[in-house]
Design a protein around this motif. Structure first.
Motif, mmCIF file in Angstrom:
data_model
loop_
_atom_site.group_PDB
_atom_site.id
_atom_site.type_symbol
_atom_site.label_atom_id
_atom_site.label_comp_id
_atom_site.label_asym_id
_atom_site.label_seq_id
_atom_site.Cartn_x
_atom_site.Cartn_y
_atom_site.Cartn_z
ATOM 1 N N LYS A 102 51.258 47.874 -28.056
ATOM 2 C CA LYS A 102 50.701 46.532 -28.207
ATOM 3 C C LYS A 102 49.501 46.337 -27.290
ATOM 4 N N LEU A 103 49.587 46.857 -26.087
ATOM 5 C CA LEU A 103 48.505 46.708 -25.115
ATOM 6 C C LEU A 103 47.244 47.430 -25.583
ATOM 7 N N LEU A 104 47.401 48.627 -26.136
ATOM 8 C CA LEU A 104 46.245 49.422 -26.546
ATOM 9 C C LEU A 104 45.675 48.986 -27.881
ATOM 10 N N GLN A 105 46.494 48.400 -28.729
ATOM 11 C CA GLN A 105 45.984 47.892 -30.002
ATOM 12 C C GLN A 105 45.345 46.521 -29.853
ATOM 13 N N HIS A 106 45.634 45.837 -28.760
ATOM 14 C CA HIS A 106 44.998 44.543 -28.453
ATOM 15 C C HIS A 106 44.445 44.649 -27.036
ATOM 16 N N TYR A 107 43.375 45.413 -26.912
ATOM 17 C CA TYR A 107 42.876 45.757 -25.586
ATOM 18 C C TYR A 107 42.470 44.492 -24.830
ATOM 19 N N PRO A 108 42.961 44.337 -23.589
ATOM 20 C CA PRO A 108 42.667 43.122 -22.812
ATOM 21 C C PRO A 108 41.270 43.153 -22.217
ATOM 22 N N PHE A 109 40.893 42.048 -21.646
ATOM 23 C CA PHE A 109 39.577 41.965 -21.027
ATOM 24 C C PHE A 109 39.541 42.785 -19.743
ATOM 25 N N VAL A 110 38.493 43.593 -19.623
ATOM 26 C CA VAL A 110 38.190 44.285 -18.369
ATOM 27 C C VAL A 110 36.691 44.147 -18.131
ATOM 28 N N ASP A 111 36.301 44.289 -16.889
ATOM 29 C CA ASP A 111 34.883 44.194 -16.565
ATOM 30 C C ASP A 111 34.159 45.428 -17.124
#
Length: 466
Positions: free
Chosen positions: A444-453
């Motif tokens: 789930k984390l990799l299919q909905h990649y979160p915000f990173v700088d």
């Protein structure tokens, strides 16, 4: 020290030193931004990079969603004030001496990280009679200023659409735009028009023969011209195939960046942009029957068309469709095998490319690789397939995608080489969360990649090369 993978009985590979560097202790910037620092990519401040990924970027409004309504001058002012910082702006301290403010301003303008200074560098390089491609690539890798049409011209040069010799630009543009006009005229046509043209040609031939031999018998309609003909040579059979192709393209184009007025606004301008995307993809599919159209190509085309359509040069804006087509062809020349299903299992197919990415991760962080591949058993195809085929256009907001493409297109070793490094760095940036997660959480984390700088991300990708 970072935690080791669960259930690993062997000595883990030492964590790379750069993962513990001070660059990972900087406070991330606000995700709602449309411009970037054009100086050093490493950040500064306090906090950890993981703080930046607690909230997915999709929770924020796209800063370019209403760009069609924002005057150019406003965008430039915001960019200058954000990038140049206090050193390039008048002092806000009422008690400070005036001459001190002027000194700070001059120092900011001449600083390598100054927005105005970088604009001048690009303008200087692009105005040379013969452009130094290596220098332009170096400048672009740090981010292209989104002002004055610099990004549009730079991308065209980096993709090889414009030659390095400026004296050849006018001739090359005229030739390629005329070629596209021929493609559009010959390939986007109703079969009734084809039949009419054939009948006119046959009538002319018949008239010539009649003048020589007398009246001819009435010509019956040929099987190739009958609407119910199933023969592959039939113009109607080809028309029905083209109609099916056009409908598939139409469905995908309507879903292109639905949050942006530029593509999906309820106005003639947005509808015109959609029609241009459809024509480009349709003509590309007709010229490449081995690949035709594959879902997702619209997402790869969108950044090119947006940048060229928002150029400040009205002549270039008028021909944004033609220029986007040829740049799209140039870009896909490095990735076209990923869209060919028959090559999926070959050495040049998408599975081989994904394997290269996982091996890159294994070389730099075997513990993380082992946890993903062996312990949590997350198949990289579940997330990396979209990352690679769509050139990360779906993992970041549109403004970040444009900045990321500056680095992709300017890489001397080609866009695929840096794309794999960026994909690997995306995994490394989520290292702690991935090591703590199971199959469901990590997928789930990799299919909905979160915000990173993004600056941190590109810094890690650069370190992987070194």
């Amino acid at each position: 020290m970072m935690s080791t993978g669960n259930g690993s009985s062997m000595n883990p590979k030492p964590v790379p030193a750069w993962l513990n560097s001070a660059a990972w202790t900087s406070k991330p910037r606000s995700p709602v931004r449309s411009t970037y620092s054009f100086g050093e990519r490493s950040g500064s401040g306090s906090g950890t990079v993981l703080e930046a990924i607690d909230k997915p970027f999709r929770d924020y409004d796209d800063p370019l969603s209403s760009v069609a309504k924002v005057p150019q001058e406003t965008v430039v002012t915001q960019e200058e004030s954000e990038v140049t910082g206090p050193a390039a702006l008048p002092s806000q301290d009422a008690g400070s001496p005036e001459h001190s403010s002027d000194t700070d301003e001059n120092r900011g303008v001449n600083s390598p990280s100054s927005f105005d200074y970088r604009v001048s560098l690009f303008n200087t390089e692009l105005s040379r009679r013969r452009i130094h491609l290596a220098e332009l690539q170096r400048l672009s890798s740090q981010g292209i200023p989104d002002v004055g049409g610099i990004r549009a011209t730079t991308w065209k040069v980096l993709l090889g659409f414009l030659p390095k010799n400026r004296d050849e630009w006018a001739t090359e543009l005229k030739k390629k735009r005329a070629t596209y006009a021929v493609f559009r005229k010959e390939m986007i046509i109703n079969p009734s028009e084809v039949t009419r043209r054939k009948e006119e040609m046959e009538a002319m031939k018949a008239a010539e023969l009649e003048a020589l031999e007398g009246p001819l018998q009435r010509h019956e309609i040929s099987p190739d011209d009958h609407p119910l003909s199933l023969r592959s040579e039939s113009v109607w059979h080809q028309f029905f195939q083209d109609t099916e192709l056009a409908e598939q393209i139409n469905r995908d184009v309507k879903r292109t960046h639905p949050d942006m007025q530029f593509f999906c606004g309820d106005n003639d301008f947005a509808r015109e942009n959609q029609e241009a995307l459809k024509r480009i993809l349709f003509i590309f599919a007709k010229l490449n029957p081995g690949i035709r159209y594959v879902q997702g190509m619209n997402e790869v085309l969108a950044p090119l068309y947006y940048v060229f359509k928002t150029d400040v040069d009205e002549a270039n804006v008028e021909h944004a469709e033609e220029d986007s087509f040829f740049c799209f062809v140039e870009l896909l020349s490095d990735f076209r095998d990923h869209f060919c299903q028959q090559l999926d299992n070959s050495a040049v197919g998408i599975r081989s490319t994904i394997s290269q990415m996982t091996q890159l991760l294994r070389r730099h962080d075997e513990e993380l690789w082992r946890h993903l591949e062996i312990i949590s058993k997350v198949n990289p195809q579940f997330y990396a397939f979209r990352w690679i085929t769509l050139l990360l256009t779906q993992e970041f907001n549109f403004a970040d995608s444009l900045r990321l493409w500056d680095s992709l297109l300017s890489n001397p070793d080609g866009p695929l080489e840096i794309l794999l490094r960026v994909c690997c760095s995306m995994l490394l940036c989520l290292r702690s969360r991935l090591l703590a997660g199971d199959f469901t959480t990590n997928l789930k984390l990799l299919q909905h990649y979160p915000f990173v700088d993004l600056n941190h991300l590109l810094k890690v990708a650069d370190d992987l090369k070194n």
